[in-house]
Structure formats: structure tokens, C-alpha cells
Scaffold this motif. Sequence first.
Motif, PDB file in Angstrom:
ATOM      1  N   TYR A 182       7.337  -7.996  14.983  1.00 22.92           N
ATOM      2  CA  TYR A 182       8.401  -7.258  15.658  1.00 22.92           C
ATOM      3  C   TYR A 182       9.539  -7.051  14.661  1.00 22.92           C
ATOM      4  N   GLU A 183       9.850  -5.801  14.367  1.00 23.77           N
ATOM      5  CA  GLU A 183      10.946  -5.482  13.456  1.00 23.77           C
ATOM      6  C   GLU A 183      12.030  -4.741  14.226  1.00 23.77           C
ATOM      7  N   SER A 184      13.245  -5.233  14.120  1.00 28.28           N
ATOM      8  CA  SER A 184      14.367  -4.677  14.885  1.00 28.28           C
ATOM      9  C   SER A 184      15.600  -4.648  14.000  1.00 28.28           C
ATOM     10  N   ARG A 185      16.262  -3.493  13.948  1.00 26.62           N
ATOM     11  CA  ARG A 185      17.403  -3.338  13.041  1.00 26.62           C
ATOM     12  C   ARG A 185      18.514  -2.516  13.702  1.00 26.62           C
ATOM     13  N   ILE A 186      19.738  -2.855  13.351  1.00 20.32           N
ATOM     14  CA  ILE A 186      20.871  -1.965  13.602  1.00 20.32           C
ATOM     15  C   ILE A 186      21.591  -1.830  12.273  1.00 20.32           C
ATOM     16  N   GLU A 187      21.407  -0.685  11.632  1.00 24.10           N
ATOM     17  CA  GLU A 187      21.985  -0.430  10.318  1.00 24.10           C
ATOM     18  C   GLU A 187      22.795   0.857  10.371  1.00 24.10           C
ATOM     19  N   ARG A 188      23.957   0.816   9.778  1.00 22.53           N
ATOM     20  CA  ARG A 188      24.819   1.999   9.738  1.00 22.53           C
ATOM     21  C   ARG A 188      25.729   1.907   8.520  1.00 22.53           C
ATOM     22  N   TYR A 189      26.370   3.031   8.193  1.00 21.62           N
ATOM     23  CA  TYR A 189      27.335   3.018   7.096  1.00 21.62           C
ATOM     24  C   TYR A 189      28.724   3.101   7.696  1.00 21.62           C
ATOM     25  N   ALA A 190      29.411   1.963   7.718  1.00 18.99           N
ATOM     26  CA  ALA A 190      30.759   1.881   8.289  1.00 18.99           C
ATOM     27  C   ALA A 190      31.585   0.930   7.424  1.00 18.99           C
ATOM     28  N   TYR A 224      27.097 -10.481   1.419  1.00 20.75           N
ATOM     29  CA  TYR A 224      28.546 -10.380   1.273  1.00 20.75           C
ATOM     30  C   TYR A 224      28.861  -9.410   0.132  1.00 20.75           C
ATOM     31  N   THR A 225      30.059  -8.865   0.126  1.00 20.91           N
ATOM     32  CA  THR A 225      30.525  -8.066  -1.006  1.00 20.91           C
ATOM     33  C   THR A 225      31.372  -8.959  -1.906  1.00 20.91           C
ATOM     34  N   PRO A 226      31.529  -8.592  -3.197  1.00 16.69           N
ATOM     35  CA  PRO A 226      32.395  -9.389  -4.089  1.00 16.69           C
ATOM     36  C   PRO A 226      33.828  -9.467  -3.562  1.00 16.69           C
ATOM     37  N   GLU A 227      34.272  -8.410  -2.894  1.00 16.69           N
ATOM     38  CA  GLU A 227      35.648  -8.384  -2.384  1.00 16.69           C
ATOM     39  C   GLU A 227      35.805  -9.181  -1.101  1.00 16.69           C
ATOM     40  N   GLU A 228      34.717  -9.378  -0.361  1.00 18.15           N
ATOM     41  CA  GLU A 228      34.765 -10.095   0.917  1.00 18.15           C
ATOM     42  C   GLU A 228      33.626 -11.103   0.935  1.00 18.15           C
ATOM     43  N   ALA A 229      33.941 -12.311   0.471  1.00 16.79           N
ATOM     44  CA  ALA A 229      32.910 -13.339   0.297  1.00 16.79           C
ATOM     45  C   ALA A 229      32.850 -14.325   1.455  1.00 16.79           C
ATOM     46  N   VAL A 230      33.571 -14.041   2.553  1.00 20.34           N
ATOM     47  CA  VAL A 230      33.611 -14.967   3.689  1.00 20.34           C
ATOM     48  C   VAL A 230      32.945 -14.373   4.919  1.00 20.34           C
ATOM     49  N   VAL A 231      33.235 -13.114   5.202  1.00 19.85           N
ATOM     50  CA  VAL A 231      32.693 -12.449   6.389  1.00 19.85           C
ATOM     51  C   VAL A 231      31.494 -11.597   5.982  1.00 19.85           C
ATOM     52  N   ASP A 232      30.311 -11.907   6.515  1.00 20.98           N
ATOM     53  CA  ASP A 232      29.096 -11.197   6.114  1.00 20.98           C
ATOM     54  C   ASP A 232      29.096  -9.762   6.628  1.00 20.98           C
ATOM     55  N   HIS A 233      28.599  -8.840   5.798  1.00 23.21           N
ATOM     56  CA  HIS A 233      28.488  -7.444   6.201  1.00 23.21           C
ATOM     57  C   HIS A 233      27.048  -7.064   6.534  1.00 23.21           C
TER      58      HIS A 233
END
Length: 348
Positions: free
Chosen positions: A146-154, A194-203
Amino acid sequence: MRIGLVGYGHGGRHFHAPLLASLAGAHLVGVVTRSAERRRLLAEDHPGVAAFDNIGQLAAAGVDALVISTPLEGRPALVLEAIERGIAVVSDKPFAADGAEAAALIQAAAARQVPLCVYMNRRWDSDFLTLRTLIDSGALGRVDRYESRIERYAPQAVGNASGGGMLRDLGSHLVDQALELFGPVAQVYAELHYTPEEAVVDHGFFVSLSHVNGVRSHLSGSCLQNSPAPRFRVSGSAGCYRVDGLDGQEQALVAGRSPKTEGERWGVEEHRRWGWLEQGEQRERVASQRGAWNQFYQRLQNALQGRGELPVTAAEALATTLVLDAARLSAEQSRVVSMSGELEKKQI
């Protein structure tokens, strides 16, 4: 039924208020928001619906249920306040920051005999309802992947901690849906991005669930994906169901439409957005069922009036929260986590 709403940000304004205003036999009494701008929007969107400074004022106006749609950091305290006032409460997702916090809220609600429900509206997505029907009918045969995703560019969502990061936010829906379809989980493996600029809150995240019944669920979400993969790809012995894109109810609500304005058109997916049932060279369109986020509040109304069960139980919400805890632990320690091991013993 008299309902109050706490919070009029994106979630309260678009995902709750229009559905509450569309609910037959119910009245949206008022909204708690102290923001002058949000009070202005409330007056434009729902003329005559009062704005209040706090839950106490709204409760004094008389409500049968409260919907809490505020950022995660302060949400559990507001849910607890509603419970302590003896008012049935709906919490937005994620339900809590971790399993211990979720269990404490459930125990408080049980002690006061207050109905507690969590808003898992994506159980009534068009594509998910269609998938459930295919599985229940045996059209896919024995499901193994079962593969399930919610992906967007925001990119504006990067670093936004209001939902606790993408794993807690989007992951709440994906884990809840997987548990609904395939039941309890034995093991969890996860990766957080994570991004280098935001290393605490996962994107972004990837989570692999090994269900007790043998199904393997692969779940992923991202707010920085320019080219989303299929929303669902579900493989079974008799075929594979694949559908692209997201259910259209979110887009409709943000555009100002609702079950009240659309009537029988609400939740209907245009045929080019339907999914496919495929096996080998055989490929056929599968008509999508109507999306029905409004069903959540209809079922809540019935339950509070003694005509059925809550649409999402507190126990179900706790199960989802514990899987999310396991996923975070797995990502932090780069290992597979057993749900029957130290995590459950620690959190409950």
C-alpha cells in the motif's frame, strides 16, 4: 445542535466553518478569535455569527460541542478546557504532540464522560472511499503493498510548526488511513527530511509500516515536492489501483464552495481525475466515489444525539499518535521500532 468553533485560521476558516454552516439541524453559534483581521473575515464569510474572546464566553452562549482548530502548541490545553467544562469536543489533527499527551486527554474525557473526537476528514476523500470499496469487494485480490502520499510544492510551509512538522501534520492522515484499511502495526521504520535552513521542523517524511496482517504500507509526504508521485498505488494479487492528484474538496472549500452551495455536485470528481485499475496490459478507469468530508459532522451530530458511534474514536486517534511517535523515534535512531516494545510501555 449548537456548535462553537475555536480558531479561524486556515483550518478553522476553510476546513471547519463551511462544513458546520452546511450541517442541517445545526447552528454555528460563534467563533473564538481575537484577531481583528480574522473577525473581519468571519463577518464576511458568515454574517451574523458572533466572535468571542475565549472559550468561556462561547460556552456561556450555549453550545453542545466545541471544535478546536488552533496551532498544535496550544491546542491540547483548549481541548482540556472544553472537557473540564463538560462540552463534547472535536480536536483538529494532529491530536497531540505525543502519545503521553494524547492519553492524558483521553483519560480526562473518560473521567468526565465527555465525548472526544478527532477530525480525520480524509477518511471521506473521494479516492480513499473508492479504494475501500475496491478492497472490500475483492477487486484487488490479496493486498500486499500500500503506497500513500500527499506531496505538494508549498515552500511557505517550511518551518511552520503549527502542525508539529509534516510528519505530525500530513502524516496523521496517512497513518490513520493505513490503520483503517489494514489494522494494527507491528513495526515502524521512518526517515525525516529537513532543509539546511530549518533543521528542527521536518518538511518531508517517509514511513514504512509492517502491519500485523502482513501488508506493508509505504507513506510519504512533502511540502517541497515539485513532481508529486501517485496519491495512491495499491498492489494486490488481482491488480493495482493507482490514482493521481488530491481529492478536490480542499480546493473547493478554499475557493469558497461548500456542501451547502454545491448540493449534489459536492465531492464529485471530474472523470479525468479518476483512478485506474491495472493488471499486466489490462487497464480500465475506476469511477471515483463522491468525496464527503461533510459526513464527519453528520456522524458527529448523530453520535451526540444517541444515533451511532463517533466518526473517529479517541482510541483510534491514540493508535495513530503512537505510530507517529514510533516513526519519529525510528528516524532519530535510524532503526526499526517495534510497536510491542519499549515505545508502547513508555507512552501508555
